[in-house]
Design a protein around this motif. Structure first.
Motif, short mmCIF file in Angstrom:
data_model
loop_
_atom_site.label_atom_id
_atom_site.label_comp_id
_atom_site.label_asym_id
_atom_site.label_seq_id
_atom_site.Cartn_x
_atom_site.Cartn_y
_atom_site.Cartn_z
N ILE A 88 -57.48 -30.46 49.07
CA ILE A 88 -57.72 -29.61 48.12
C ILE A 88 -56.89 -28.51 48.46
O ILE A 88 -56.51 -28.22 49.76
N TRP A 89 -56.25 -27.83 47.14
CA TRP A 89 -55.35 -26.59 47.72
C TRP A 89 -55.70 -25.54 48.51
O TRP A 89 -55.16 -25.05 49.27
N SER A 90 -56.97 -25.47 48.36
CA SER A 90 -57.76 -24.47 49.26
C SER A 90 -57.59 -24.39 50.75
O SER A 90 -57.77 -23.67 51.63
N LYS A 91 -57.38 -25.94 51.27
CA LYS A 91 -57.25 -25.95 52.47
C LYS A 91 -55.94 -25.85 53.14
O LYS A 91 -55.69 -25.58 54.22
N ASP A 139 -59.83 -28.14 42.25
CA ASP A 139 -58.97 -27.78 43.37
C ASP A 139 -58.26 -28.90 44.00
O ASP A 139 -57.43 -28.66 44.98
N ALA A 140 -58.50 -29.95 43.77
CA ALA A 140 -58.01 -31.30 44.15
C ALA A 140 -56.29 -31.30 44.25
O ALA A 140 -55.78 -31.01 43.00
N THR A 157 -48.51 -35.47 43.65
CA THR A 157 -47.91 -34.41 44.52
C THR A 157 -47.76 -34.76 46.10
O THR A 157 -46.76 -34.46 46.47
N ILE A 158 -48.91 -35.33 46.68
CA ILE A 158 -48.82 -35.89 47.88
C ILE A 158 -47.73 -37.06 47.87
O ILE A 158 -46.94 -36.88 48.97
N GLU A 159 -47.78 -37.60 47.20
CA GLU A 159 -46.65 -38.84 47.34
C GLU A 159 -45.29 -38.30 47.09
O GLU A 159 -44.48 -38.80 47.69
N LYS A 160 -45.24 -37.22 46.38
CA LYS A 160 -43.82 -36.71 45.93
C LYS A 160 -43.33 -35.92 47.31
O LYS A 160 -42.17 -36.41 47.92
N TRP A 161 -44.32 -35.26 47.88
CA TRP A 161 -43.89 -34.80 49.34
C TRP A 161 -43.60 -35.83 50.48
O TRP A 161 -42.76 -35.77 51.29
N SER A 162 -44.36 -36.82 50.36
CA SER A 162 -44.16 -38.12 51.34
C SER A 162 -42.87 -38.71 51.06
O SER A 162 -41.99 -38.73 52.07
N ASP A 163 -42.40 -39.02 49.87
CA ASP A 163 -41.17 -39.77 49.32
C ASP A 163 -40.18 -38.58 49.71
O ASP A 163 -39.01 -39.25 50.14
N TRP A 223 -47.34 -38.92 55.12
CA TRP A 223 -48.73 -39.33 54.68
C TRP A 223 -49.40 -40.44 55.13
O TRP A 223 -48.72 -41.54 55.11
N LEU A 224 -50.56 -40.18 55.94
CA LEU A 224 -51.14 -41.24 56.40
C LEU A 224 -52.49 -42.12 55.60
O LEU A 224 -53.08 -42.72 55.94
#
Length: 375
Positions: free
Chosen positions: A205-208, A241-242, A247-253, A259-260
């Motif tokens: 979540i974004w808040s983390k 807030d998820a 977005t996670i996959e874009k950062w990973s690529d 990303w694990l």
């Protein structure tokens, strides 16, 4: 045999943070029940195998729809009435509201655990301000019960709720987080990684604060400071807030993060990391990942919010920084470049866990609260 009933939203959270205490209560002679929305059948099966009675509430964790709230209330009431517990232990806001109402009506012994006051008490949005007023009023109304006890993970939350509700301090206690099994999470020296590894392990979540870490990484790369940002996390359903998975996959690529996905070997990940980071921006309790990191001897870096300051002691076990990406970047750079500092912080962190966050202390305090109702 006395009946103890835990009532909580999500199965993964209960399994991660409360399993040890649940089994300890069973060993202490209680017939233990868990009312929860079980989505992972493996968790449900594991609890059954270990002699814990499980009840699937199928409760909606995030929905604020009044009709769904009423449906959840009726179903939970029916389940708990059949159990007829001697002590009802509610964890997180929605179970505290529904379970608290049940305990008030049927005059049951009630324990409420506040694992951080969360977005309801920290958000500035109009929606959460309205919810906060309603929840505060309810807690105030509930706190006059003679047979109620409130558990907090750090002193600030305790002080805030006493101020809001007027509950007697004698009905409250601070228990430092979920605790950690120090026989399992043993100290290990700083790993010899060619490129330092920073671990982020949390709900997505974004808040983390994962986005802040991504920005900090970009800032440090411009300075020529390299590190691997490892991300292990639990994806969240139906939460505004998820962080979207794309977005996670874009950062990973883009190789910004490694990303694990969801992992069950967090201890291994911590042992093979040099630093653990959690720049969370909302008022949570004492994050378990920071306790586990300290137990293994890893320095942590976190924003000064919620209960993070209970485990991350600034300039002693890690860095506690203001909500500022530049400061976050600078402190990360210090830890990345200075192995001796990481070693010293890690040793200090390990010592603090042994004195404050060991599971046996947490379990003893929790069981002691249940015994209060037997007097």
């Amino acid at each position: 045999m006395k009946k103890l009933c835990f009532y909580i939203n999500s199965d993964w959270y209960f399994n991660l943070h409360w399993k040890e205490r649940t089994l300890a209560a069973k060993e202490d002679g209680y017939e233990v029940h868990v009312v929860c929305s079980f989505e992972d059948l493996n968790i449900m099966s594991d609890f059954k195998t270990q002699g814990i009675n499980v009840h699937n509430s199928k409760m909606s964790e995030q929905s604020l729809n009044p009709l769904i709230l009423v449906k959840d209330l009726i179903k939970s009431f029916n389940i708990i009435r059949v159990i007829n517990p001697d002590v009802l232990h509610c964890i997180t806001i929605k179970p505290c509201i529904i379970g608290g109402l049940y305990a008030k009506i049927f005059r049951k012994n009630l324990v409420m655990s506040f694992v951080g006051l969360g977005r309801v008490f920290s958000s500035t949005s109009k929606k959460y301000k309205i919810i906060r007023k309603c929840v505060s009023f309810f807690y105030q109304w509930l706190s006059v019960k003679s047979n109620i006890f409130m558990i907090f993970e750090h002193e600030k939350d305790r002080a805030d709720l006493i101020s809001i509700t007027g509950v007697s301090p004698e009905k409250t206690m601070v228990i430092d987080g979920a605790g950690v099994n120090t026989e399992e999470f043993k100290y290990s020296p700083d790993p010899q990684n060619t490129i330092p590894v920073v671990l982020f392990a949390s709900r997505l979540i974004w808040s983390k604060g994962l986005a802040d870490l991504v920005q900090a990484k970009a800032i440090l790369e411009e300075r020529g400071v390299r590190f691997d940002l490892i991300v292990a996390g639990i994806t969240v359903k139906n939460d505004p807030d998820a962080i979207p998975l794309d977005t996670i996959e874009k950062w990973s690529d883009s190789k910004i993060i490694r990303w694990l996905g969801k992992r069950d070997d967090v201890k291994y990940l911590i042992e093979n990391s040099n630093i653990v980071a959690l720049p969370s921006v909302y008022a949570e309790g004492v994050p378990r990942i920071l306790i586990e990191a300290a137990a293994v001897g890893r320095p942590s870096i976190a924003y000064d919010t919620g209960g993070c300051s209970s485990i991350v002691i600034n300039n002693l076990t890690g860095y506690l920084v203001e909500k500022n990406i530049d400061d976050l970047s600078s402190k990360l750079e210090c830890l990345i470049k200075n192995k001796d500092l990481r070693l010293q912080f890690g040793k200090n962190a390990h010592a603090r866990v042994n004195s404050h966050f060991c599971s046996k202390y947490i379990i003893k305090k929790t069981l002691g609260i249940y015994k209060r109702f037997n007097k």
